[in-house]
Design an enzyme around this catalytic site. Structure first.
Site, short mmCIF file in Angstrom:
data_model
loop_
_atom_site.label_atom_id
_atom_site.label_comp_id
_atom_site.label_asym_id
_atom_site.label_seq_id
_atom_site.Cartn_x
_atom_site.Cartn_y
_atom_site.Cartn_z
N GLU A 1 -6.85 -0.21 -5.45
CA GLU A 1 -7.81 0.60 -4.71
C GLU A 1 -7.44 2.08 -4.88
O GLU A 1 -6.26 2.43 -4.93
CB GLU A 1 -7.79 0.22 -3.23
CG GLU A 1 -8.26 -1.20 -2.98
CD GLU A 1 -7.91 -1.69 -1.59
OE1 GLU A 1 -8.83 -2.12 -0.88
OE2 GLU A 1 -6.72 -1.65 -1.23
N HIS B 1 0.83 -1.20 0.00
CA HIS B 1 0.00 0.00 0.00
C HIS B 1 0.87 1.25 0.00
O HIS B 1 1.90 1.29 0.67
CB HIS B 1 -0.90 0.05 1.24
CG HIS B 1 -1.97 -0.99 1.24
ND1 HIS B 1 -2.90 -1.11 0.24
CD2 HIS B 1 -2.28 -1.96 2.15
CE1 HIS B 1 -3.73 -2.11 0.52
NE2 HIS B 1 -3.37 -2.65 1.66
#
Length: 338
Positions: free
Chosen positions: A111, A42
């Site tokens: 995402e 991430h």
């Protein structure tokens, strides 16, 4: 038909701990008998307060240097926006050359929390899926062929050679929670990754049939595709502690509609903290009873998932590794003898 043996893995919670802490946990996991370790990649964590977001690729190199046998993978990395597929082919080719047969590239469609911060317009799922498919096939080609030129819909390479790579290509696993990407995993990937704690019908009626359909359409055998379930478990002898440990991961209980457009970790944190603890814990197996954990995990094993990667939400990961390694994992191993 004889089932393949279970593979027991450990999830390194990149959003919760520093890179150095995660390395220590990885060493402990190997010592405790875990066979694989997976880390998310991430740019930003699920929450701002106490959150972390180490880069997965250099971290895996450090873990490989500190361990001897444990298999390392991403769950998952997005090879379509922040990274060009050729960069990922080079990076994981290098990791695979340094640590032969110990590296897995887990990928997904991504995402907005991770990509939009860089000014990348967030496309719809159709484009994200098309990008993922092209990226995976390009990475596979770069590992397979000596020199590659590719002019695709989204990516271009001109006469590229990946010079440092293992003799055997790094396995690519595709992470998915919907039928299209799951079917793609069955057709072209070495493994399929998904997460526990959602409606049972999603797995039994949607994902597993889609995976098997993809395997059939790809002309492959069941054994060609590893089925990896990221198991979300909170286990402690203190029931209140096991429940409260899930609080940090409240964002996982938000619906796709609640979080799809959220691009700020502080806002994600606010939304998650508004949830009651019962909803937060709904994504997890929360119990003080080792037999109950095994019984609920068995449901996923019965669906064909043989690679189980355990994600614990608590801050005392060393405690979890010890308790789960002593009380739950042996019971899971015993299932293979039945």
């Amino acid at each position: 038909m004889t089932r393949p043996p279970l593979t027991i893995g450990y999830k390194a919670s990149a959003e919760q701990f520093t890179p150095s802490q995660l390395l220590d946990f990885g060493v402990l996991a190997e010592q405790a008998g875990f066979e694989s370790i997976f880390i998310s990649d991430h740019l930003q964590p699920w929450r701002h307060t106490g959150g972390h977001a180490p880069a997965a690729i250099p971290w895996m190199g450090a873990l490989g240097a500190r361990t001897e046998r444990i298999v390392m993978g991403t769950s998952v990395l997005t090879p379509t926006f922040r990274y060009h597929p050729a960069v990922i082919a080079q990076a994981f080719g290098t990791l695979g050359a340094m640590f032969p047969e110990r590296v897995i590239l887990g990928v997904g469609t991504g995402e907005s929390l991770n990509e939009s911060a860089l000014g990348i317009p967030w496309p719809d799922i159709k484009e994200r899926f098309a990008r993922l498919k092209e990226a995976v096939q390009l990475i596979q080609q770069l590992w397979r062929d000596e020199r590659v030129t590719h002019h695709g819909e989204y990516y271009t390479v001109e006469n590229v050679t990946i010079y440092d790579r293992p003799e055997k290509p790094v396995p690519i696993y595709i992470g998915a929670s919907g039928p299209a990407a799951t079917r793609l995993a069955g057709r072209i990937a070495d493994g399929f990754i998904t997460t526990s704690g959602k409606a049972p019908s999603l797995y039994a009626d949607t994902l597993v049939p889609a995976l098997e359909d993809g395997i059939e359409k790809g002309g492959r055998a069941e054994k060609d595709v590893d089925r990896l379930m990221e198991m979300k478990v909170s286990f402690d002898h203190d029931g209140d502690r096991a429940l409260e440990d899930t609080r940090f991961w409240g964002a996982l209980a938000l619906s796709p509609e609640e979080k799809v457009s959220v691009e700020d970790p502080s806002e994600m944190e606010r939304l998650a903290d508004e949830l009651p603890i019962e909803r937060v814990a709904s994504r997890w197996i929360v119990s003080t009873d080792a037999d109950e954990h095994v019984e609920r995990i068995q449901q996923y094993i019965d669906l064909g998932f043989r690679h189980l990667v355990f994600h614990a939400p608590g801050h005392d990961q060393a405690r979890f590794i010890k308790l789960y390694g002593e009380e739950v994992i042996p019971r899971l191993r015993a299932l293979e003898l039945d």
